[in-house]
Design an enzyme around this catalytic site. Structure first.
Site, PDB file in Angstrom:
ATOM      1  N   GLY A 209     -20.849  38.797  33.621  1.00 61.32           N
ATOM      2  CA  GLY A 209     -19.427  38.462  33.441  1.00 61.32           C
ATOM      3  C   GLY A 209     -18.554  39.687  33.216  1.00 61.32           C
TER       4      GLY A 209
ATOM      5  N   GLU B  86     -27.871  38.452  36.521  1.00 61.55           N
ATOM      6  CA  GLU B  86     -28.147  37.057  36.149  1.00 61.55           C
ATOM      7  C   GLU B  86     -29.506  36.577  36.656  1.00 61.55           C
ATOM      8  OE1 GLU B  86     -25.265  38.213  37.277  1.00 61.55           O
ATOM      9  OE2 GLU B  86     -23.613  37.363  36.099  1.00 61.55           O
TER      10      GLU B  86
ATOM     11  N   GLU C 211     -17.907  40.952  36.651  1.00 66.00           N
ATOM     12  CA  GLU C 211     -16.977  40.018  37.295  1.00 66.00           C
ATOM     13  C   GLU C 211     -15.559  40.202  36.747  1.00 66.00           C
ATOM     14  OE1 GLU C 211     -19.780  36.910  36.259  1.00 66.00           O
ATOM     15  OE2 GLU C 211     -19.776  36.242  38.346  1.00 66.00           O
TER      16      GLU C 211
ATOM     17  N   ALA D  89     -21.682  37.498  30.050  1.00 68.51           N
ATOM     18  CA  ALA D  89     -21.436  36.282  29.274  1.00 68.51           C
ATOM     19  C   ALA D  89     -22.466  36.247  28.154  1.00 68.51           C
ATOM     20  CB  ALA D  89     -21.555  35.061  30.173  1.00 68.51           C
TER      21      ALA D  89
HETATM   22  N1  COA Z   1     -25.116  38.188  25.498  1.00 72.77           N
HETATM   23  C1  COA Z   1     -25.385  38.142  24.177  1.00 72.77           C
HETATM   24  N2  COA Z   1     -25.774  39.193  23.460  1.00 72.77           N
HETATM   25  C2  COA Z   1     -25.896  40.365  24.103  1.00 72.77           C
HETATM   26  C3  COA Z   1     -25.637  40.498  25.469  1.00 72.77           C
HETATM   27  C4  COA Z   1     -25.234  39.344  26.181  1.00 72.77           C
HETATM   28  N3  COA Z   1     -24.916  39.372  27.484  1.00 72.77           N
HETATM   29  N4  COA Z   1     -25.872  41.784  25.831  1.00 72.77           N
HETATM   30  C5  COA Z   1     -26.234  42.424  24.708  1.00 72.77           C
HETATM   31  N5  COA Z   1     -26.256  41.574  23.672  1.00 72.77           N
HETATM   32  C6  COA Z   1     -26.600  41.859  22.280  1.00 72.77           C
HETATM   33  C7  COA Z   1     -28.111  42.033  22.075  1.00 72.77           C
HETATM   34  O1  COA Z   1     -28.734  40.770  21.950  1.00 72.77           O
HETATM   35  C8  COA Z   1     -28.129  42.843  20.817  1.00 72.77           C
HETATM   36  O2  COA Z   1     -27.856  41.976  19.729  1.00 72.77           O
HETATM   37  P1  COA Z   1     -28.775  42.080  18.378  1.00 72.77           P
HETATM   38  O3  COA Z   1     -28.560  43.474  17.871  1.00 72.77           O
HETATM   39  O4  COA Z   1     -28.184  41.032  17.495  1.00 72.77           O
HETATM   40  O5  COA Z   1     -30.176  41.830  18.813  1.00 72.77           O
HETATM   41  C9  COA Z   1     -26.915  43.754  20.962  1.00 72.77           C
HETATM   42  O6  COA Z   1     -26.052  43.113  21.910  1.00 72.77           O
HETATM   43  C10 COA Z   1     -27.269  45.136  21.494  1.00 72.77           C
HETATM   44  O7  COA Z   1     -27.956  44.970  22.710  1.00 72.77           O
HETATM   45  P2  COA Z   1     -29.377  45.660  23.015  1.00 72.77           P
HETATM   46  O8  COA Z   1     -30.050  44.852  24.079  1.00 72.77           O
HETATM   47  O9  COA Z   1     -30.114  45.885  21.744  1.00 72.77           O
HETATM   48  O10 COA Z   1     -28.888  47.058  23.584  1.00 72.77           O
HETATM   49  P3  COA Z   1     -29.683  48.017  24.594  1.00 72.77           P
HETATM   50  O11 COA Z   1     -28.936  49.302  24.615  1.00 72.77           O
HETATM   51  O12 COA Z   1     -31.132  48.049  24.265  1.00 72.77           O
HETATM   52  O13 COA Z   1     -29.553  47.323  26.031  1.00 72.77           O
HETATM   53  C11 COA Z   1     -28.370  46.202  27.808  1.00 72.77           C
HETATM   54  C12 COA Z   1     -28.293  47.211  26.634  1.00 72.77           C
HETATM   55  C13 COA Z   1     -26.947  46.003  28.323  1.00 72.77           C
HETATM   56  C14 COA Z   1     -29.247  46.778  28.911  1.00 72.77           C
HETATM   57  C15 COA Z   1     -28.965  44.888  27.290  1.00 72.77           C
HETATM   58  O14 COA Z   1     -28.262  44.488  26.115  1.00 72.77           O
HETATM   59  C16 COA Z   1     -28.879  43.768  28.271  1.00 72.77           C
HETATM   60  O15 COA Z   1     -29.632  43.708  29.224  1.00 72.77           O
HETATM   61  N6  COA Z   1     -27.938  42.795  28.052  1.00 72.77           N
HETATM   62  C17 COA Z   1     -27.825  41.619  28.859  1.00 72.77           C
HETATM   63  C18 COA Z   1     -27.158  41.925  30.181  1.00 72.77           C
HETATM   64  C19 COA Z   1     -27.069  40.654  31.032  1.00 72.77           C
HETATM   65  O16 COA Z   1     -28.057  40.086  31.422  1.00 72.77           O
HETATM   66  N7  COA Z   1     -25.830  40.223  31.300  1.00 72.77           N
HETATM   67  C20 COA Z   1     -25.574  39.055  32.080  1.00 72.77           C
HETATM   68  C21 COA Z   1     -25.454  37.859  31.216  1.00 72.77           C
HETATM   69  S1  COA Z   1     -25.119  36.406  32.160  1.00 72.77           S
END
Ligand code: COA
Length: 260
Positions: free
Chosen positions: A111, A134, A114, A66
């Site tokens: 999400g 989360e 899920e 999400a």
């Molecule tokens: N919500 C909003 N934005 C998200 C996102 C999320 N769940 N997951 C990734 N993004 C965005 C990042 O903020 C980034 O945006 P920006 O370039 O404007 O800063 C872009 O997507 C790329 O993500 P980034 O974190 O730079 O990529 P990465 O390869 O370094 O890491 C992940 C990848 C998936 C490990 C990391 O993005 C992450 O941990 N995301 C969140 C996962 C999460 O907690 N999901 C559950 C949410 S309830």
């Protein structure tokens, strides 16, 4: 219908829905959830559509969760509504009456995990990662993850994944039966299409009853599940497709199912 956050295309009985926010790793914001609901409703109502493939845009992510920037601003009341909206979408997919294949092409986190769990069929690329992280944000899964995952892999693995937030690889997901097949990144979409083509030729009413019986029967005591099975088996036998399928076998020719 014009969508801003997803791409849709249909041909030969197959609808492909692609979540298309690659710069945000296809994170599910409110608008994307609403658009997905509309796209799945269209697929459900269109008799030409026999099967749906759901995937993410780009090579990195199916859906990375999400949208955290929206979660960050939620009040408790808004969070309840957001959770229920996500849960409703997952139920809509699970109960679509047509098979939905998740082609998990990278991160399936929060999400996104899920969403994949709500799809009756799951294929993954070898770079896919499944996780419910989360807890690392000070929250818990809200789109059904605690409930679907525990029914699929049991309490120990569910608690390990939800309490640590650590993701698992595609291979581990396959060992846990969370995905049925793992392919190379290059192969995944072609293999999902191949599976969809097979299902698009199958008898739609029988597929609907199989999906319903496996989905809902497995939550019932065995005798109630068996009762459901025999009723829906009987309904299958009232269809033109049953006559066609059995006659085609006896006449040693391919069956042509019409969904009637
Ligand atoms: N919500 C909003 N934005 C998200 C996102 C999320 N769940 N997951 C990734 N993004 C965005 C990042 O903020 C980034 O945006 P920006 O370039 O404007 O800063 C872009 O997507 C790329 O993500 P980034 O974190 O730079 O990529 P990465 O390869 O370094 O890491 C992940 C990848 C998936 C490990 C990391 O993005 C992450 O941990 N995301 C969140 C996962 C999460 O907690 N999901 C559950 C949410 S309830």
């Amino acid at each position: 219908m014009a969508f801003q956050n997803i791409l849709t295309s249909s041909s030969d009985g197959i609808t492909r829905i692609t979540i298309n926010r690659p710069d945000k790793l296809n994170a599910l914001n409110l608008d994307t959830l609403l658009e997905l609901g509309q796209a799945f409703e269209q697929a459900a109502n269109d008799e030409e559509v026999r099967v749906v493939i759901l995937t993410g845009s780009g090579e990195k992510a199916f859906v990375a969760g999400a949208d955290i920037s929206e979660i960050n601003q939620l009040t408790a009341i808004e969070a309840k509504d957001f959770s229920e909206l996500g849960q409703q979408l997952m139920l809509q997919i699970e109960n679509l009456g047509k098979p939905v294949i998740a082609a998990v092409n990278g991160f399936a986190l929060g999400g996104g995990c899920e969403l994949a769990l709500a799809c009756p069929l799951r294929l993954a690329s070898d770079n896919a990662r499944f996780g419910l992280p989360e807890i690392k944000l000070g929250i818990m899964p809200g789109f059904g993850g605690t409930q679907r995952l525990v029914r699929m892999v049991g309490r120990a693995k569910t608690l390990e994944m939800t309490l640590t937030g650590n993701p698992i690889t595609a291979d581990v997901a396959q060992q846990l039966s969370l995905v049925s097949q793992v392919y190379s990144q290059a192969e995944l979409q072609a293999q999902a299409t191949k599976l969809a083509e097979t299902l698009a030729q199958s008898a739609p009413i029988a597929m609907r009853h199989i999906l319903h019986t496996v989905q809902h029967g497995s939550d019932l005591p065995l005798d109630a599940g068996l009762n459901m099975e025999s009723h829906l088996f009987a309904l299958c036998c009232s269809t033109h497709d049953m006559r066609e399928g059995t006659t085609a076998f006896l006449e040693k020719r391919p069956a042509e199912f019409t969904g009637s």
